[in-house]
Structure formats: structure tokens, C-alpha cells
Write an enzyme that holds these catalytic residues in place. Structure first.
Site, PDB file in Angstrom:
ATOM      1  N   SER A 156     -87.728  59.723  22.937  1.00  0.00           N
ATOM      2  CA  SER A 156     -89.063  59.126  23.025  1.00  0.00           C
ATOM      3  C   SER A 156     -89.254  57.920  22.113  1.00  0.00           C
ATOM      4  O   SER A 156     -90.148  57.109  22.355  1.00  0.00           O
ATOM      5  CB  SER A 156     -90.120  60.188  22.695  1.00  0.00           C
ATOM      6  OG  SER A 156     -89.920  60.713  21.391  1.00  0.00           O
ATOM      7  N   SER A 206     -78.161  67.303  20.066  1.00  0.00           N
ATOM      8  CA  SER A 206     -77.833  68.333  19.086  1.00  0.00           C
ATOM      9  C   SER A 206     -77.339  69.602  19.772  1.00  0.00           C
ATOM     10  O   SER A 206     -77.575  69.814  20.973  1.00  0.00           O
ATOM     11  CB  SER A 206     -79.071  68.658  18.251  1.00  0.00           C
ATOM     12  OG  SER A 206     -80.054  69.295  19.060  1.00  0.00           O
ATOM     13  N   GLU A 227     -72.393  66.827  25.352  1.00  0.00           N
ATOM     14  CA  GLU A 227     -71.741  66.197  24.191  1.00  0.00           C
ATOM     15  C   GLU A 227     -72.698  66.400  23.034  1.00  0.00           C
ATOM     16  O   GLU A 227     -73.744  65.758  22.956  1.00  0.00           O
ATOM     17  CB  GLU A 227     -71.466  64.711  24.472  1.00  0.00           C
ATOM     18  CG  GLU A 227     -70.488  64.082  23.488  1.00  0.00           C
ATOM     19  CD  GLU A 227     -71.172  63.354  22.357  1.00  0.00           C
ATOM     20  OE1 GLU A 227     -71.297  63.972  21.267  1.00  0.00           O
ATOM     21  OE2 GLU A 227     -71.569  62.194  22.543  1.00  0.00           O
ATOM     22  N   CYS A 261     -72.483  61.329  16.160  1.00  0.00           N
ATOM     23  CA  CYS A 261     -71.844  62.647  16.307  1.00  0.00           C
ATOM     24  C   CYS A 261     -70.397  62.613  15.845  1.00  0.00           C
ATOM     25  O   CYS A 261     -69.879  63.613  15.356  1.00  0.00           O
ATOM     26  CB  CYS A 261     -71.916  63.100  17.773  1.00  0.00           C
ATOM     27  SG  CYS A 261     -73.589  63.395  18.369  1.00  0.00           S
ATOM     28  N   GLU A 355     -73.987  69.905   9.954  1.00  0.00           N
ATOM     29  CA  GLU A 355     -73.851  68.504  10.342  1.00  0.00           C
ATOM     30  C   GLU A 355     -74.870  67.682   9.556  1.00  0.00           C
ATOM     31  O   GLU A 355     -76.065  67.962   9.600  1.00  0.00           O
ATOM     32  CB  GLU A 355     -74.085  68.313  11.832  1.00  0.00           C
ATOM     33  CG  GLU A 355     -73.961  66.847  12.244  1.00  0.00           C
ATOM     34  CD  GLU A 355     -74.193  66.627  13.731  1.00  0.00           C
ATOM     35  OE1 GLU A 355     -73.662  65.630  14.264  1.00  0.00           O
ATOM     36  OE2 GLU A 355     -74.904  67.436  14.352  1.00  0.00           O
TER      37      GLU A 355
END
Length: 451
Positions: A156, A206, A227, A261, A355
Site C-alpha cells: 500500500s 514475509s 518467495e 530477503c 530475520e
């Protein structure tokens, strides 16, 4: 309503009205109609239209780059590189798609048997803000060339990028509806998943988002490619070129303000060379300039949103409380997060276990190469990995032991149209790019002909 906010200045760029359920239905109908049209259009024509998109991206690269930078904050030089990568990929596929879609003969007891690769309909793409052009184009280019149509639900905060990409396809010559942007919230997507005209869903995002998409797609029996997140190891063995490894480690971790990522998130270094490697990466990080992304001298722009910077700061403080030592950085002001280097990081440290989606690099010492590989695999993720050594035979042997969808030797992990890209474990499944990615959302049809 969707609001685009400049992450560096916090000024509102634009406000976009969400599409209504009626408008969503119109887009689905238009997308399906375009798919039916595409079935009648020669591949040569679709290739010409894709080359037109590549030409437009190159011609207006500065305009597109400025939009990316204003909406999500990466330095202009990185935004330009992203746009040009999209153009190069469009050209690559336009030149190679014919061979990728060619029927594959198979010997059998039939007079003739082969596998045909055919489009199926609308593919829904749910894409992130961190590479707002590249993530979209790497899905859209092969799928639309192959005859599918695309419906994009973008993040968004980059609605301007979504609409600019839609405009590129509209102006290239592709049938109206071949690629459309859908401005809706994720919570409003279930009717789109359920629609029979939608034949697949691809998500880059995510791991929690992946779980939600996989569950919803499973409910309606829709093919998915996911992914997802990563905590990529960057392994440095004692026989590595330390200067080259250090330079690449910093680049791989700090580009896009660490919001990738496949960023080199865990630097796993053999103990014997850890002091020298640490000194070199510290020197490089201290020389980085963080700040205004429109300044050509800036190396690192702001993080894309304030909440993301605050979440990263929480992970940093947790890691420090667990014994990690800050060597560089360790602070932020708004979205501007200083490039940070931590050492004394172990498998129980937050920055190792989770992460970290921002400019925090961690150094983890390993007793030997076997321990380094074990540390690399000590994660629920498996997206990308880098291994640095001067012994290429050893590298090939160790690469087989690394649990990851991608292993790069003496190089930075990156996506490339010529190579399949994707992860394992909680980093997702399926592949994008190359031959394997091109076939993910096609009907792989067996044809058996008996005399």
C-alpha cells in the site's frame, strides 16, 4: 484509502482511493477478456510489445527511479539500477521466450508425444515495497509473454509505482487488461482467490504472509509460488580473499538499507581470520553515508516506514541485552537507521535467530569450515547463501551441504533472469525466473498421439 509517504521527509506524496468490489469485478472481467485475446495473438507480437516496455523503461529511467525513491526511500542510484534491470530482463525474455515455450518431445509408445506449455488465465501477484518495480516485473514479464494476464496487489505504500507499471503495459500495445493494479487491502482478497478466472497466486513477502496466502490458495485449489523471508549466511573461510569478501559483504547487507530477503544477514567467519575480516568491514561501514536518498553521494537511504525502523531497533536492543557488542552504528532517527555492525553474536542471539530487515550486520565466529556450514544451516530459512574460499573444488563440495535455494561462490547473492530463483524451508517454494520460473503458472500439458 492508501497513502504514500516519503520516508525521508515524512511528507505525504499522494492519497489513493481503494477499489470497490464492483471495480475489482470489472478488473477480473477485463483481465480474463485480455487472456482470451492473448490466445489469438502471435508470440512474435507479444515479444514486440515487451521490447517496447523495455525501451520505455530505459527512456524514462530517471522518472521511474524518482518515483521509487520518493515512495520507499532507496538512493536514486539504486532505483535507476532497479529500473534498468527490469528493462534488461524484458529484453532477455523477449529474445528467449520462444525456446522456453517450445513443446518438449518425449519418446513413448505413441506415434507422437510431447509436453506443451500453455497459459491458464489471470495470475494474482501480491508484491512487496522493497523492490517495487523489479519484484513486479520478474513475475509479469514471463507470464504475460506466455499468454497469461496479471493482476497486481502491491504494497500500500508504493501505489504510485503500481499504477506507473500498469501504465507502461497499457501504452506498450498489450490488450487492455493484460496487466492491472488492484488497490485493495489484503483482507479483501479472498473473493479474488476464489474467482475461477484467477488461476494462480504468487507472493513475495514475509513468512507469516506466506502462511496466510498458502492457506487461502489451498482453500480454493490455486497454484502458488512463495518467495518469503530469509536470514542468508555469508560464509568466509580462512583461505578467502578477505578484502573482496568484506567489500561484497557490506554491499550485500547494506544495499537498499538492508531491506532485502537475500541480504547477507549473518556473516559467518572462520575464527582464524575473524579479526582481520571484522576490521575491514568496520572500516568500510564507517565510510558509508546514510541520509537523503536524492543526494548522489548517499550510500544508504532511510528505511521505508517508521514502524519498520522501530521494529529493527527492538531487535537490536534485544541482541545487545543478550551479549552482542555494537562496533559501528546502533542508533536511528525516524526512518534513518545508521548502518550497524555487531559481534559476539551466537545462535541464541535475536539477530541470529530472526530475520533483521534493515542495515544490521552480525559477525559470527566459526571454529572451522564444518562448524561454519552447521551455523549456516542453523535457521528456519533457506533462501540464499554466499560462500567465500579460494578452493573452488572445496566450494562445490560444501555448496551441496548448504540448505538453501541459491548458493553463490565468491559473489553476492542476487536474482538473475537467466537463473531460477527461490527458497526452501520457511523461505518458500516454487521458482521465479529462467525456464523453471516461466513454467510455474503454465499448463504443462501432455499430448499423446496414437496412429
Amino acid at each position: 484509502m492508501f497513502t504514500s509517504i516519503n520516508p525521508f521527509t515524512q511528507e505525504t506524496i499522494a492519497v489513493y482511493t481503494a477499489h470497490t468490489p464492483q471495480e475489482t469485478e470489472q478488473k477480473l472481467e477485463l483481465g480474463y477478456r485480455a487472456y482470451r485475446q492473448q490466445l489469438q495473438i502471435p508470440l512474435t507480437q507479444r515479444r514486440e510489445w515487451m521490447m517496447q516496455i523495455a525501451e520505455s523503461l530505459r527512456k524514462d529511467v530517471d522518472e521511474h527511479a524518482a518515483l521509487i525513491t520518493s515512495e520507499m526511500g532507496k538512493p536514486l542510484r539504486e532505483s535507476r539500477a532497479e529500473v534498468l534491470k527490469c528493462a534488461t530482463t524484458a529484453e532477455y525474455y523477449a529474445e528467449n521466450i520462444e525456446s522456453m515455450l517450445a513443446p518438449r518431445p518425449i519418446k513413448s509408445d505413441a506415434y507422437k508425444s510431447y509436453v506443451s506449455y500453455e497459459p491458464k488465465g489471470i495470475i494474482l501477484a501480491i508484491m512487496p515495497w522493497n523492490f517495487p518495480y523489479w519484484q513486479v516485473f520478474r513475475f509479469a514479464i514471463p507470464n504475460i509473454l506466455a499468454g497469461n494476464t496479471g493482476l497486481l496487489k502491491h504494497a500500500s505504500n508504493v501505489s504510485g509505482c503500481a499504477l506507473a507499471i500498469e501504465k507502461l503495459f497499457m501504452e506498450s500495445g498489450f490488450p487492455e487488461g493484460s496487466f492491472q493494479s488492484l488497490l485493495v487491502s489484503s483482507k479483501d482478497l479472498e473473493p479474488v482467490f476464489a474467482d475461477s478466472r484467477v488461476q494462480g497466486v504468487t507472493l513475495t513477502g514475509s513468512t507469516p504472509a506466506g502462511r496466510s496466502v498458502a492457506a487461502l490458495a489451498g482453500k480454493y485449489i490455486k497454484k502458488t509460488v512463495l518467495e518469503l523471508g530469509g536470514s542468508d549466511p555469508f560464509i568466509v573461510l580462512k583461505d578467502a580473499d578477505l578484502e573482496a569478501a568484506a567489500k561484497t559483504a557490506v554491499q550485500g547487507r547494506m544495499q537498499n538499507a538492508g531491506q532485502s530477503c537475500i541480504a547477507a544477514k549473518r556473516w559467518i567467519v572462520e575464527k582464524e581470520v575473524a579479526p582481520a575480516f571484522t576490521a575491514e568491514v568496520k572500516r568500510i561501514i564507517e565510510g558509508l553515508k546514510q541520509g537523503d536518498p536524492t543526494d548522489e553521494a548517499t550510500n544508504i537511504g532511510p528505511m521505508a516506514r517508521l514502524d519498520l525502523a522501530e521494529e529493527l531497533a527492538s531487535q537490536l536492543q534485544a541482541s545487545i541485552s543478550e551479549g552482542a557488542e555494537v562496533l559501528v552504528g546502533g542508533y536511528h532517527e525516524g526512518c534513518n537507521f545508521a548502518p550497524t555492525l555487531l559481534r559476539n553474536v551466537t545462535v541464541s542471539t535475536t539477530a541470529f535467530k530472526e530475520e533483521t530487515f534493515g542495515p544490521i550486520a552480525v559477525i559470527v565466529e566459526a571454529e572451522n569450515e564444518d562448524a561454519a556450514i552447521a551455523l549456516a544451516n542453523e535457521t528456519n530459512f533457506g533462501l540464499g547463501a554466499a560462500l567465500w574460499t579460494s578452493d573452488l573444488d572445496k566450494a562445490a563440495r560444501l555448496a551441496k551441504q548448504i540448505e538453501s535455494g541459491n548458493v553463490f561462490i565468491n559473489a553476492m547473492v542476487r536474482s538473475d533472469a537467466r537463473l531460477p530463483f527461490g527458497g526452501i524451508k520457511e523461505s518458500g517454494y516454487g521458482r521465479e525466473l529462467s525456464l523453471e520460473g516461466t513454467h510455474e503458472f503454465l499448463n504443462i500439458k501432455t499430448v499423446y498421439i496414437q496412429q
